[in-house]
Motif scaffolding. Structure first.
Motif, short mmCIF file in Angstrom:
data_model
loop_
_atom_site.label_atom_id
_atom_site.label_comp_id
_atom_site.label_asym_id
_atom_site.label_seq_id
_atom_site.Cartn_x
_atom_site.Cartn_y
_atom_site.Cartn_z
N LEU A 108 0.83 -1.21 0.00
CA LEU A 108 0.00 0.00 0.00
C LEU A 108 0.86 1.26 0.00
O LEU A 108 0.60 2.20 -0.75
CB LEU A 108 -0.93 0.01 1.22
CG LEU A 108 -1.84 1.23 1.36
CD1 LEU A 108 -2.81 1.32 0.19
CD2 LEU A 108 -2.60 1.16 2.69
N GLU A 109 1.91 1.27 0.82
CA GLU A 109 2.79 2.44 0.91
C GLU A 109 3.43 2.77 -0.43
O GLU A 109 3.72 3.93 -0.71
CB GLU A 109 3.90 2.15 1.95
CG GLU A 109 4.92 3.26 2.08
CD GLU A 109 6.11 2.89 2.93
OE1 GLU A 109 6.67 3.80 3.54
OE2 GLU A 109 6.47 1.70 2.99
N ASN A 110 3.63 1.76 -1.25
CA ASN A 110 4.27 1.97 -2.54
C ASN A 110 3.28 2.03 -3.69
O ASN A 110 3.65 1.90 -4.86
CB ASN A 110 5.32 0.87 -2.77
CG ASN A 110 6.50 1.10 -1.86
OD1 ASN A 110 7.25 2.05 -2.05
ND2 ASN A 110 6.65 0.28 -0.84
N SER A 111 2.02 2.28 -3.35
CA SER A 111 0.99 2.49 -4.37
C SER A 111 0.94 3.99 -4.70
O SER A 111 1.33 4.83 -3.89
CB SER A 111 -0.37 2.02 -3.85
OG SER A 111 -0.82 2.89 -2.82
N PRO A 112 0.48 4.33 -5.88
CA PRO A 112 0.41 5.75 -6.26
C PRO A 112 -0.39 6.60 -5.27
O PRO A 112 -0.02 7.76 -5.02
CB PRO A 112 -0.26 5.72 -7.63
CG PRO A 112 0.07 4.37 -8.18
CD PRO A 112 0.09 3.45 -6.98
N ASP A 166 1.60 9.64 -3.60
CA ASP A 166 1.11 11.00 -3.86
C ASP A 166 0.75 11.71 -2.56
O ASP A 166 0.99 12.92 -2.41
CB ASP A 166 -0.09 10.98 -4.80
CG ASP A 166 0.28 10.56 -6.21
OD1 ASP A 166 1.49 10.58 -6.55
OD2 ASP A 166 -0.63 10.21 -6.99
N ARG A 167 0.20 10.98 -1.61
CA ARG A 167 -0.16 11.57 -0.31
C ARG A 167 1.10 12.03 0.42
O ARG A 167 1.14 13.11 0.98
CB ARG A 167 -0.94 10.55 0.52
CG ARG A 167 -1.34 11.06 1.88
CD ARG A 167 -2.45 12.06 1.78
NE ARG A 167 -2.86 12.45 3.11
CZ ARG A 167 -3.45 13.57 3.39
NH1 ARG A 167 -3.77 14.41 2.43
NH2 ARG A 167 -3.79 13.87 4.61
N LEU A 195 8.88 15.51 -0.55
CA LEU A 195 8.50 16.05 -1.86
C LEU A 195 9.10 15.25 -3.01
O LEU A 195 8.52 15.18 -4.09
CB LEU A 195 8.94 17.51 -1.96
CG LEU A 195 8.38 18.45 -0.88
CD1 LEU A 195 8.97 19.84 -1.02
CD2 LEU A 195 6.87 18.49 -0.93
N ASP A 196 10.28 14.67 -2.79
CA ASP A 196 10.95 13.90 -3.83
C ASP A 196 10.77 12.39 -3.64
O ASP A 196 11.53 11.61 -4.19
CB ASP A 196 12.45 14.22 -3.86
CG ASP A 196 12.69 15.63 -4.35
OD1 ASP A 196 11.88 16.13 -5.15
OD2 ASP A 196 13.68 16.24 -3.91
N ILE A 234 0.97 11.23 11.75
CA ILE A 234 0.22 12.49 11.86
C ILE A 234 0.09 13.16 10.50
O ILE A 234 -0.99 13.56 10.08
CB ILE A 234 0.89 13.45 12.87
CG1 ILE A 234 0.74 12.91 14.30
CG2 ILE A 234 0.32 14.86 12.75
CD1 ILE A 234 1.63 13.61 15.31
N MET A 235 1.21 13.27 9.80
CA MET A 235 1.22 14.01 8.54
C MET A 235 0.47 13.27 7.43
O MET A 235 -0.02 13.91 6.50
CB MET A 235 2.65 14.32 8.12
CG MET A 235 3.36 15.27 9.09
SD MET A 235 2.48 16.84 9.35
CE MET A 235 2.89 17.66 7.82
#
Length: 187
Positions: free
Chosen positions: A98-102, A106-107, A115-116, A171-172
């Motif tokens: 899931l973490e490596n899904s678009p 994007d989130r 950002l990168d 949190i973020m």
């Protein structure tokens, strides 16, 4: 390895291999596009972050293992320890996919300092799953108070060094706070 653990270890290896295969199918790079794999990459804001065997986010995966151990001990105490271990491996593998899904990539890029961030390499993802297993093993061997001290120490040290850690990541991702993002970016 104890004969009793062998079926769980084999099943865990299959779960990790399936997660890696799914990530490859979804277009994740097998390893860093730089052409080599390092044991440690310590530059967070770089194209090589989350591409090598370990980085500043590896402690968060050890914490996953500690947390999964104690949560499963609390809610699935009657399940054999091997079954709880396998459940933890499955949860971590599902998170890695899931973490490596678009959607999650994007989130991260929109809501955090990453950002990168373009996702983990498969090597990094598999290594993250191994770090979770190590955390699970540690939690099983240590008294609860040592687990707590280890988690707090890892969060404080990593947070102080890179202005990010597991708690801030959660949190973020869930509810970004602009003040936290500004503080993270000012480091």
């Amino acid at each position: 390895m104890n004969r009793r653990w062998r079926p769980y270890a084999v099943a865990a290896a299959v779960v990790v291999a399936v997660a890696a295969a799914i990530e490859l199918y979804l277009g994740r790079v097998p390893w860093c596009t730089c052409g080599y794999v390092k044991l440690w990459h310590g530059v967070v804001l770089s194209a090589e972050n989350s591409q090598h065997l370990s980085d500043w986010y590896t402690p968060s995966h050890v914490i996953h293992g500690i947390g999964f151990y104690w949560l499963l001990w609390l809610f699935a105490r009657r399940v054999a320890i091997g079954g709880r271990f396998l459940a933890a491996v499955f949860i971590e593998a599902a998170w890695e996919v899931l973490e490596n899904s678009p959607v999650i990539i994007d989130r991260y890029r929109a809501a955090t300092i990453s950002l990168d961030y373009y996702g983990d390499s498969v090597v990094n993802s598999v290594s993250d799953m191994a770090a979770m297993m190590f955390g699970f093993w540690l939690a099983r061997r240590m008294p609860a108070w040592v687990s707590i001290v280890l988690v707090v120490a890892a969060e404080v040290i990593v947070g102080a060094i890179i202005r990010d850690n597991l708690a801030l990541n959660i949190i973020m991702l869930i509810h970004p706070i602009e003040a936290i993002k500004r503080w993270q970016m000012s480091g």
